[in-house]
Design a protein around this motif. Structure first.
Motif, PDB file in Angstrom:
ATOM      1  N   GLN A 190       0.822  -1.205   0.000  1.00  0.00           N
ATOM      2  CA  GLN A 190       0.000   0.000   0.000  1.00  0.00           C
ATOM      3  C   GLN A 190       0.860   1.261   0.000  1.00  0.00           C
ATOM      4  O   GLN A 190       0.597   2.218  -0.728  1.00  0.00           O
ATOM      5  CB  GLN A 190      -0.911   0.004   1.232  1.00  0.00           C
ATOM      6  CG  GLN A 190      -1.930   1.125   1.229  1.00  0.00           C
ATOM      7  CD  GLN A 190      -3.045   0.917   0.227  1.00  0.00           C
ATOM      8  OE1 GLN A 190      -3.837  -0.005   0.351  1.00  0.00           O
ATOM      9  NE2 GLN A 190      -3.130   1.773  -0.777  1.00  0.00           N
ATOM     10  N   LEU A 214       2.283   1.772  -3.474  1.00  0.00           N
ATOM     11  CA  LEU A 214       1.307   2.288  -4.429  1.00  0.00           C
ATOM     12  C   LEU A 214       1.136   3.794  -4.250  1.00  0.00           C
ATOM     13  O   LEU A 214       1.093   4.548  -5.233  1.00  0.00           O
ATOM     14  CB  LEU A 214      -0.032   1.566  -4.249  1.00  0.00           C
ATOM     15  CG  LEU A 214      -1.167   1.990  -5.172  1.00  0.00           C
ATOM     16  CD1 LEU A 214      -0.778   1.853  -6.629  1.00  0.00           C
ATOM     17  CD2 LEU A 214      -2.436   1.185  -4.870  1.00  0.00           C
ATOM     18  N   ASP A 241      -6.763   9.163 -10.597  1.00  0.00           N
ATOM     19  CA  ASP A 241      -7.193   7.836 -11.048  1.00  0.00           C
ATOM     20  C   ASP A 241      -6.356   7.355 -12.226  1.00  0.00           C
ATOM     21  O   ASP A 241      -5.971   6.184 -12.301  1.00  0.00           O
ATOM     22  CB  ASP A 241      -8.667   7.863 -11.441  1.00  0.00           C
ATOM     23  CG  ASP A 241      -9.595   7.852 -10.239  1.00  0.00           C
ATOM     24  OD1 ASP A 241      -9.153   7.398  -9.168  1.00  0.00           O
ATOM     25  OD2 ASP A 241     -10.740   8.315 -10.368  1.00  0.00           O
ATOM     26  N   LEU A 261      -2.953   6.270 -10.966  1.00  0.00           N
ATOM     27  CA  LEU A 261      -3.007   4.952 -10.328  1.00  0.00           C
ATOM     28  C   LEU A 261      -3.056   3.845 -11.372  1.00  0.00           C
ATOM     29  O   LEU A 261      -2.387   2.811 -11.227  1.00  0.00           O
ATOM     30  CB  LEU A 261      -4.217   4.869  -9.399  1.00  0.00           C
ATOM     31  CG  LEU A 261      -4.125   5.656  -8.088  1.00  0.00           C
ATOM     32  CD1 LEU A 261      -5.446   5.587  -7.340  1.00  0.00           C
ATOM     33  CD2 LEU A 261      -2.992   5.121  -7.215  1.00  0.00           C
ATOM     34  N   ASP A 262      -3.841   4.045 -12.417  1.00  0.00           N
ATOM     35  CA  ASP A 262      -3.877   3.050 -13.490  1.00  0.00           C
ATOM     36  C   ASP A 262      -2.494   2.874 -14.107  1.00  0.00           C
ATOM     37  O   ASP A 262      -2.051   1.751 -14.365  1.00  0.00           O
ATOM     38  CB  ASP A 262      -4.877   3.465 -14.574  1.00  0.00           C
ATOM     39  CG  ASP A 262      -6.322   3.336 -14.125  1.00  0.00           C
ATOM     40  OD1 ASP A 262      -6.592   2.506 -13.240  1.00  0.00           O
ATOM     41  OD2 ASP A 262      -7.179   4.080 -14.656  1.00  0.00           O
ATOM     42  N   LEU A 295      -0.207   0.947 -11.711  1.00  0.00           N
ATOM     43  CA  LEU A 295      -0.571  -0.467 -11.616  1.00  0.00           C
ATOM     44  C   LEU A 295      -0.202  -1.236 -12.881  1.00  0.00           C
ATOM     45  O   LEU A 295       0.018  -2.447 -12.834  1.00  0.00           O
ATOM     46  CB  LEU A 295      -2.066  -0.594 -11.329  1.00  0.00           C
ATOM     47  CG  LEU A 295      -2.499  -0.110  -9.935  1.00  0.00           C
ATOM     48  CD1 LEU A 295      -4.019  -0.040  -9.831  1.00  0.00           C
ATOM     49  CD2 LEU A 295      -1.928  -1.012  -8.854  1.00  0.00           C
ATOM     50  N   ARG A 355      -8.363  -1.413 -16.734  1.00  0.00           N
ATOM     51  CA  ARG A 355      -8.109  -2.163 -15.492  1.00  0.00           C
ATOM     52  C   ARG A 355      -7.790  -3.635 -15.775  1.00  0.00           C
ATOM     53  O   ARG A 355      -7.981  -4.482 -14.903  1.00  0.00           O
ATOM     54  CB  ARG A 355      -9.332  -2.061 -14.572  1.00  0.00           C
ATOM     55  CG  ARG A 355      -9.796  -0.628 -14.297  1.00  0.00           C
ATOM     56  CD  ARG A 355      -8.854   0.110 -13.384  1.00  0.00           C
ATOM     57  NE  ARG A 355      -9.130   1.542 -13.338  1.00  0.00           N
ATOM     58  CZ  ARG A 355     -10.053   2.113 -12.553  1.00  0.00           C
ATOM     59  NH1 ARG A 355     -10.825   1.374 -11.775  1.00  0.00           N
ATOM     60  NH2 ARG A 355     -10.222   3.423 -12.561  1.00  0.00           N
ATOM     61  N   TRP A 404      -3.300  -6.874  -9.410  1.00  0.00           N
ATOM     62  CA  TRP A 404      -4.040  -7.531  -8.329  1.00  0.00           C
ATOM     63  C   TRP A 404      -4.062  -9.049  -8.515  1.00  0.00           C
ATOM     64  O   TRP A 404      -4.850  -9.738  -7.873  1.00  0.00           O
ATOM     65  CB  TRP A 404      -5.478  -7.006  -8.267  1.00  0.00           C
ATOM     66  CG  TRP A 404      -5.638  -5.528  -8.233  1.00  0.00           C
ATOM     67  CD1 TRP A 404      -6.253  -4.751  -9.180  1.00  0.00           C
ATOM     68  CD2 TRP A 404      -5.192  -4.614  -7.225  1.00  0.00           C
ATOM     69  NE1 TRP A 404      -6.223  -3.427  -8.815  1.00  0.00           N
ATOM     70  CE2 TRP A 404      -5.568  -3.308  -7.617  1.00  0.00           C
ATOM     71  CE3 TRP A 404      -4.498  -4.779  -6.019  1.00  0.00           C
ATOM     72  CZ2 TRP A 404      -5.291  -2.181  -6.856  1.00  0.00           C
ATOM     73  CZ3 TRP A 404      -4.213  -3.639  -5.263  1.00  0.00           C
ATOM     74  CH2 TRP A 404      -4.600  -2.368  -5.674  1.00  0.00           C
ATOM     75  N   LYS A 449      -8.579  -5.480  -3.242  1.00  0.00           N
ATOM     76  CA  LYS A 449      -8.159  -4.509  -4.254  1.00  0.00           C
ATOM     77  C   LYS A 449      -8.987  -3.233  -4.199  1.00  0.00           C
ATOM     78  O   LYS A 449      -8.461  -2.138  -4.419  1.00  0.00           O
ATOM     79  CB  LYS A 449      -8.214  -5.135  -5.646  1.00  0.00           C
ATOM     80  CG  LYS A 449      -9.590  -5.571  -6.111  1.00  0.00           C
ATOM     81  CD  LYS A 449      -9.525  -6.145  -7.520  1.00  0.00           C
ATOM     82  CE  LYS A 449     -10.895  -6.554  -8.033  1.00  0.00           C
ATOM     83  NZ  LYS A 449     -10.823  -7.083  -9.410  1.00  0.00           N
ATOM     84  N   ASP A 450     -10.282  -3.320  -3.919  1.00  0.00           N
ATOM     85  CA  ASP A 450     -11.112  -2.114  -3.863  1.00  0.00           C
ATOM     86  C   ASP A 450     -10.740  -1.221  -2.678  1.00  0.00           C
ATOM     87  O   ASP A 450     -10.538  -0.012  -2.863  1.00  0.00           O
ATOM     88  CB  ASP A 450     -12.591  -2.489  -3.832  1.00  0.00           C
ATOM     89  CG  ASP A 450     -13.056  -3.116  -5.146  1.00  0.00           C
ATOM     90  OD1 ASP A 450     -12.418  -2.837  -6.192  1.00  0.00           O
ATOM     91  OD2 ASP A 450     -14.035  -3.884  -5.135  1.00  0.00           O
ATOM     92  N   ARG A 465      -7.243   0.420  -3.440  1.00  0.00           N
ATOM     93  CA  ARG A 465      -7.284   1.529  -4.399  1.00  0.00           C
ATOM     94  C   ARG A 465      -7.921   2.762  -3.772  1.00  0.00           C
ATOM     95  O   ARG A 465      -7.471   3.895  -3.997  1.00  0.00           O
ATOM     96  CB  ARG A 465      -8.024   1.106  -5.661  1.00  0.00           C
ATOM     97  CG  ARG A 465      -7.947   2.166  -6.767  1.00  0.00           C
ATOM     98  CD  ARG A 465      -8.678   1.765  -8.021  1.00  0.00           C
ATOM     99  NE  ARG A 465      -8.599   2.848  -8.993  1.00  0.00           N
ATOM    100  CZ  ARG A 465      -7.787   2.866 -10.042  1.00  0.00           C
ATOM    101  NH1 ARG A 465      -6.979   1.849 -10.274  1.00  0.00           N
ATOM    102  NH2 ARG A 465      -7.775   3.902 -10.864  1.00  0.00           N
TER     103      ARG A 465
END
Length: 576
Positions: free
Chosen positions: A334, A337, A363, A366-367, A370, A427, A432, A442-443, A446
């Motif tokens: 975490q 990230l 957002d 973050l994408d 990941l 996504r 994940w 995962k939810d 994020r």
């Protein structure tokens, strides 16, 4: 019978006694054209060796017993070299060439892992690597091959008791990567019915978390941390923010006292870094056992108490190992990230110019993280149940097969027909994982990362890196993608002093970062943390439970209170 290491395998004709002439038969007439053989004291005649005209002295290809080879993917079907014996028939293939194992540890790999992945792709969909000294594995770098491994539990299992090198002592128990790979009875390292039982308990407990309450925890915890450096004009966002924030949120969700949280984060950091891993593992175990005993005595509205109350009836040992997964995933990955997203937002022109535009750039960042730099870059260790083939790469039973989420996400085949930078909103990455062992949190993960980044940028909109992005240093390690520091600077901002909220009768002041307890007119048994009926074995199972047993949504502003409990956390992270 004396064992001879140079002898052919048992059952071969060479183990049978060579034929000798009957006693009544005259000795063979020597060949005058050749030198006379030496005199043998133990036998009347020398034992004839098998000639090339007698290939049955060696096992045929169909009857041969494979000889294990120390090299990856190699085996020999012919007997080993012998002394005084003729060479095997020419029909036997030569020994497989030695294999080079690419190390995934050390500063070189940490500095540019994607260059290493590119070289490994020359081997095919998977390649031989070394996770730590003497720990050999196969790294999957192909997206489709990764999905094949992750979604084929009948061929590839997670139970590390299938790891042959660890079982036979070729990998020592104190090797730094063993705590990250060794078997534990939890939802990450189990298969079949055991996995389904553990996973159901974890899924049901995490489903009881109220997302609105979780965002409130994150924002209040973020404010308490930002207040400590906002007037300084500079900070290390990793040590002063990204590391500490997941700890504060974890303490809220799991009902963990700060002193135990300190010890747990120290232990998990040691395991992820591979530094004194055996000591770190012992520290985690002792701290979690203490926490479990505390929650047995004083259950509350938290994830640990919900796990205890689940119809799966987890034992203390099973509780311990489920918490290892949940806390490990909720702290180190975490923080990576959060830090990696902040680094991207502050260094990439595609995002740096739009930070004031709301949550969309966050957002998108973050994408991007990941996809390109997932916090767990290489993991999801599986073991083939039998010798197998992945693409055209041979796999041996019991050999660790590690999925590279970072390499699979950047598989060149995925870019066909897609313009660069089109990952926003996509996504389909493997950060994940996938299949039956995909990340159960995962939810929430994020949500925590997005809220943490947004809150920081709202409070400090003029934030910028204090050093060029290419001078940031990455921590060595085979599994994670983690910075050593994230120095930033900004115009100093005075700490805001909010007006104290009114204190109503019967309401106790709360610590900063801690959600205030709801004050219903008449508490129900499930809302009373000390009520033993909270752990009743007949608690409802799947799906989200009634609202009274879920985390209550906090009010818009939390009452202020003492900082002494939380200030010790910041001092610990700064090494004071």
């Amino acid at each position: 019978m004396t064992f001879r290491p140079d002898a052919p395998p048992p059952g071969c004709p060479a183990h049978q006694a060579p034929p000798t002439a009957p006693p009544s038969q005259a000795p063979p007439v020597p060949n005058p054209s050749r030198e006379q053989p030496a005199t043998y004291s133990s036998r009347e005649q020398p034992t004839p060796y098998p000639s090339r005209e007698q290939p049955t002295a060696y096992p045929s290809r169909e009857q041969s017993t494979p000889y294990p080879s120390p090299e990856w993917g190699a085996s020999r079907t012919e007997p080993p070299a012998t002394y005084g014996r003729p060479a095997p028939p020419a029909a036997y293939p030569p020994q497989a060439p030695s294999v080079t194992y690419t190390p995934l540890y050390g500063p070189d790999f940490a500095a540019d892992p994607h260059a290493v992945y590119q070289r490994l792709r020359q081997h095919g969909p998977a390649a031989p690597v070394e996770l730590a000294p003497r720990v050999k594995a196969v790294l999957v770098t192909d997206y489709r091959a990764a999905l094949e491994v992750l979604r084929s539990p009948g061929r590839f299992v997670k139970d590390a008791r299938h790891w042959r090198a660890l079982a036979d002592g070729r990998v020592e128990a104190d090797n730094p990567v063993v705590p990250m790979m060794a078997y534990r009875p939890n939802c990450l390292f189990s298969d079949g019915d055991h996995h389904r039982r553990y996973r159901q308990a974890v899924d049901d407990s995490l489903a009881r978390i109220d997302p609105n309450a979780l965002r409130g925890y994150v924002e209040r915890s973020a404010d308490s941390l930002i207040d400590r450096f906002t007037a300084l004009g500079e900070a290390d966002l990793l040590g002063s923010y990204a590391k500490t924030l997941p700890l504060l949120v974890f303490q809220q969700l799991f009902g963990c006292p700060p002193e135990l949280g300190d010890r747990l984060v120290e232990g998990f950091s040691g395991i992820f870094d591979g530094v004194e891993a055996e000591r770190a593992d012992a520290l985690i175990t002792s701290s979690l056992l203490e926490l479990i005993a505390l929650k047995r005595r004083q259950p509350g509205a938290d994830v640990i108490s919900w796990l205890m109350a689940h119809p799966a009836r987890l034992s203390d040992e099973e509780m311990l190992h489920q918490l290892v997964v949940l806390i490990g995933a909720g702290t180190e990955p975490q923080q990576n990230l959060i830090a990696n997203a902040l680094r991207l937002l502050l260094s990439d022109d595609r995002f740096a110019g739009d930070l004031a535009g709301g949550s969309l750039p966050v957002d998108d960042a973050l994408d991007e993280v990941l996809w390109l730099d997932p916090p767990m870059a290489n993991y999801a260790v599986h073991y083939p149940l039998a010798d197998d083939v992945l693409g055209d790469v041979p796999l041996r039973a019991g050999e660790p097969v590690v999925v590279s989420f970072a390499a699979a996400n950047t598989d060149p085949a995925l870019r066909t027909g897609h313009p660069a930078g089109s990952r926003a909103g996509n996504r389909a990455h493997l950060a994940w994982s996938a299949g039956p062992h995909h990340c159960p949190a995962k939810d929430p993960a994020r949500l925590i990362a997005a809220a943490a980044v947004e809150r920081l940028l709202d409070r400090l909109p003029d934030l910028e890196l204090a050093v060029p992005a290419d001078r940031l240093v990455w921590r060595p390690g085979p599994f994670h993608r983690a910075l050593t520091a994230l120095p930033v600077r900004f115009p100093p901002v005075p700490v805001p002093v909010p007006a104290p909220p009114p204190v109503h009768a019967g309401t106790a002041p709360q610590h900063p970062g801690m959600a205030p307890r709801p004050q219903p007119s008449a508490p129900t048994p499930d809302e009373t943390s000390g009520d033993r009926r909270w752990t009743a074995p007949h608690a409802p199972s799947p799906s989200i439970p009634p609202a009274v047993t879920s985390t209550a949504k906090p009010p818009a502003s939390a009452p202020s209170g003492k900082r002494s409990v939380w200030s010790s956390l910041g001092a610990w992270w700064r090494g004071q």
